[in-house]
Design a protein around this motif. Structure first.
Motif, PDB file in Angstrom:
ATOM      1  N   GLU A  82       0.858  -1.204  -0.047  1.00  0.00           N
ATOM      2  CA  GLU A  82       0.062  -0.054   0.059  1.00  0.00           C
ATOM      3  C   GLU A  82       0.587   1.288   0.175  1.00  0.00           C
ATOM      4  OE1 GLU A  82      -3.140   0.823  -0.513  1.00  0.00           O
ATOM      5  OE2 GLU A  82      -3.713  -1.537  -0.649  1.00  0.00           O
ATOM      6  N   ALA A  83       2.051   1.098   0.796  1.00  0.00           N
ATOM      7  CA  ALA A  83       2.857   2.261   0.604  1.00  0.00           C
ATOM      8  C   ALA A  83       3.510   2.678  -0.764  1.00  0.00           C
ATOM      9  CB  ALA A  83       4.074   2.176   1.837  1.00  0.00           C
ATOM     10  N   VAL A  84       4.023   1.567  -1.235  1.00  0.00           N
ATOM     11  CA  VAL A  84       4.470   1.353  -2.656  1.00  0.00           C
ATOM     12  C   VAL A  84       3.497   2.095  -3.406  1.00  0.00           C
ATOM     13  CG1 VAL A  84       5.220   0.151  -4.450  1.00  0.00           C
ATOM     14  CG2 VAL A  84       6.008  -0.443  -2.276  1.00  0.00           C
ATOM     15  N   ALA A  85       2.149   1.702  -3.375  1.00  0.00           N
ATOM     16  CA  ALA A  85       1.206   2.248  -4.321  1.00  0.00           C
ATOM     17  C   ALA A  85       1.104   3.683  -4.170  1.00  0.00           C
ATOM     18  CB  ALA A  85      -0.089   1.601  -4.017  1.00  0.00           C
ATOM     19  N   TYR A  86       1.126   4.378  -3.006  1.00  0.00           N
ATOM     20  CA  TYR A  86       1.069   5.653  -2.648  1.00  0.00           C
ATOM     21  C   TYR A  86       2.206   6.348  -3.413  1.00  0.00           C
ATOM     22  CZ  TYR A  86       1.289  10.061  -0.531  1.00  0.00           C
ATOM     23  OH  TYR A  86       1.090  11.645  -0.277  1.00  0.00           O
ATOM     24  N   LEU A  87       3.151   5.963  -3.185  1.00  0.00           N
ATOM     25  CA  LEU A  87       4.368   6.556  -3.855  1.00  0.00           C
ATOM     26  C   LEU A  87       4.511   6.526  -5.626  1.00  0.00           C
ATOM     27  CD1 LEU A  87       7.381   5.311  -1.200  1.00  0.00           C
ATOM     28  CD2 LEU A  87       6.199   7.513  -1.341  1.00  0.00           C
ATOM     29  N   ALA A  88       3.898   5.489  -5.903  1.00  0.00           N
ATOM     30  CA  ALA A  88       3.865   5.216  -7.481  1.00  0.00           C
ATOM     31  C   ALA A  88       2.638   5.891  -7.883  1.00  0.00           C
ATOM     32  CB  ALA A  88       3.795   3.833  -7.795  1.00  0.00           C
ATOM     33  N   ASP A  89       1.663   6.416  -7.152  1.00  0.00           N
ATOM     34  CA  ASP A  89       0.317   6.919  -7.799  1.00  0.00           C
ATOM     35  C   ASP A  89       0.571   8.154  -8.477  1.00  0.00           C
ATOM     36  OD1 ASP A  89      -2.320   7.952  -8.207  1.00  0.00           O
ATOM     37  OD2 ASP A  89      -2.908   6.906  -6.118  1.00  0.00           O
ATOM     38  N   PRO A  90       0.209   8.397  -9.740  1.00  0.00           N
ATOM     39  CA  PRO A  90       0.547   9.843 -10.221  1.00  0.00           C
ATOM     40  C   PRO A  90      -0.312  10.990  -9.470  1.00  0.00           C
ATOM     41  CG  PRO A  90      -0.106   8.237 -11.988  1.00  0.00           C
ATOM     42  CD  PRO A  90      -0.366   7.462 -10.461  1.00  0.00           C
ATOM     43  N   ARG A  91      -1.148  10.743  -8.933  1.00  0.00           N
ATOM     44  CA  ARG A  91      -1.976  11.823  -8.051  1.00  0.00           C
ATOM     45  C   ARG A  91      -1.192  12.370  -6.839  1.00  0.00           C
ATOM     46  NH1 ARG A  91      -7.185   8.285  -6.614  1.00  0.00           N
ATOM     47  NH2 ARG A  91      -5.406   6.824  -5.872  1.00  0.00           N
ATOM     48  N   ASN A  92       0.019  11.815  -6.693  1.00  0.00           N
ATOM     49  CA  ASN A  92       0.941  12.053  -5.571  1.00  0.00           C
ATOM     50  C   ASN A  92       2.116  12.640  -6.247  1.00  0.00           C
ATOM     51  OD1 ASN A  92      -0.874  11.265  -3.552  1.00  0.00           O
ATOM     52  ND2 ASN A  92      -0.028   9.195  -3.820  1.00  0.00           N
ATOM     53  N   GLY A  93       1.956  13.509  -7.244  1.00  0.00           N
ATOM     54  CA  GLY A  93       3.232  14.135  -7.951  1.00  0.00           C
ATOM     55  C   GLY A  93       4.225  15.032  -7.323  1.00  0.00           C
ATOM     56  N   SER A  94       3.630  15.336  -6.106  1.00  0.00           N
ATOM     57  CA  SER A  94       4.769  16.213  -5.268  1.00  0.00           C
ATOM     58  C   SER A  94       5.633  15.622  -4.295  1.00  0.00           C
ATOM     59  CB  SER A  94       3.882  17.427  -4.649  1.00  0.00           C
ATOM     60  OG  SER A  94       3.312  18.378  -5.305  1.00  0.00           O
ATOM     61  N   THR A  95       5.300  14.245  -4.171  1.00  0.00           N
ATOM     62  CA  THR A  95       6.138  13.255  -3.335  1.00  0.00           C
ATOM     63  C   THR A  95       7.218  12.568  -4.217  1.00  0.00           C
ATOM     64  OG1 THR A  95       4.082  12.875  -2.125  1.00  0.00           O
ATOM     65  CG2 THR A  95       5.944  11.468  -1.891  1.00  0.00           C
ATOM     66  N   THR A  96       8.382  13.193  -3.547  1.00  0.00           N
ATOM     67  CA  THR A  96       9.530  12.618  -4.396  1.00  0.00           C
ATOM     68  C   THR A  96      10.988  12.765  -3.287  1.00  0.00           C
ATOM     69  OG1 THR A  96      11.102  12.716  -6.166  1.00  0.00           O
ATOM     70  CG2 THR A  96      10.275  14.725  -5.650  1.00  0.00           C
TER      71      THR A  96
END
Length: 265
Positions: A232-246
């Motif tokens: 689930e954490a991987v899915a959050y980080l890969a999700d295009p909707r979370n484009g400000s997370t890097t």
């Protein structure tokens, strides 16, 4: 290198709906354990997933390719096949890795070389090979499976900790290097997870039940982390909707790194 093609349609943008609809993901070490959970989660979100693993029997993926990530030629051939058969690459999950036990006295140079070759250079080889395809994606993301061992000193884990510390530092450096190209890079830091590798460690202990209890007790929430929670954490980080997370990491460790609780009665 050998491979087994699944049922995925060729061409990015032809998959189903969902948060990852139309996207193609590569998951290394995706045939079992945390990797299999990540693969299942991404597919449930609409992605078509290619698994790269040394043994792909039983892998539930759109494309399953046998590849050793310590072999650069094999990695490049596998990535090329993913692009050819699935039409591109949008997400890379560098999950493949191996464990190691002991202090700095307990492992010879050859073992240090072997573990670092898999856990660090393996990540480099896969990411490097995938970069041209990622640069063509509008939603490019790399997620590296790191570990609590990168941020907390654990006994008898010197070599493993060194490798995962390198993964954490490399994640930040990669994020800095490739942000301008539209590629986000993050990491997930699992605590002790209920995986086949941990199961083998427990089986080899003099008292497996006592060892499991000790591992569970050192995590503040009192149990091992599940593979699905890491996915689930991987899915959050890969999700295009979370484009400000890097350039960051998410700890999935029951509070082990940050919390200091009183002992339970």
């Amino acid at each position: 290198m050998s491979g087994e093609a699944g049922t995925g349609q060729a061409g990015t943008g032809q998959a189903g709906t969902g948060q990852f609809g139309g996207l193609v993901a590569v998951v290394t070490g995706g045939a079992s354990g945390i990797g299999a959970a990540i693969t299942a989660r991404l597919r449930a979100g609409g992605a078509r997933v290619a698994v790269l693993d040394r043994a792909v029997e039983g892998a539930e993926a759109d494309l399953a390719l046998s590849a050793d990530i310590t072999d650069d030629e094999a990695v490049r051939a596998a990535i090329a096949r993913v692009v050819d058969e699935l039409g591109g690459i949008d997400i890379v999950v560098n999950n493949a890795g191996i464990g190691a036990q002991g202090t700095i006295e307990d492992n010879p140079d050859v073992e240090w070389t072997r573990v670092l070759d898999v856990n660090v250079l393996g990540l480099v080889r896969v990411s490097r090979a995938a970069l041209p395809a990622l640069r063509r994606s509008a939603h490019a993301a790399i997620v590296n499976t790191c570990s609590i061992a990168a941020t907390a000193g654990l006994p008898q884990r010197a070599l493993y900790s060194a490798s995962k510390g390198a993964v954490l530092a490399l994640t930040r450096a990669m994020a800095a290097d490739h942000l301008a190209e539209g590629i986000r890079v993050n990491a997930v830091n699992p605590g002790t997870a209920d995986t086949p590798w941990v199961g083998r460690l427990l089986d080899s202990a003099p008292d497996p039940a006592a060892e499991r209890a000790a591992l569970e007790a050192r995590q503040p929430h009192g149990r091992l982390v599940s593979a699905a929670e890491v996915a689930e954490a991987v899915a959050y980080l890969a999700d295009p909707r979370n484009g400000s997370t890097t350039g960051t990491s998410i700890a999935v460790d029951g509070g082990m790194h940050e919390l200091r609780l009183r002992p339970r009665n």
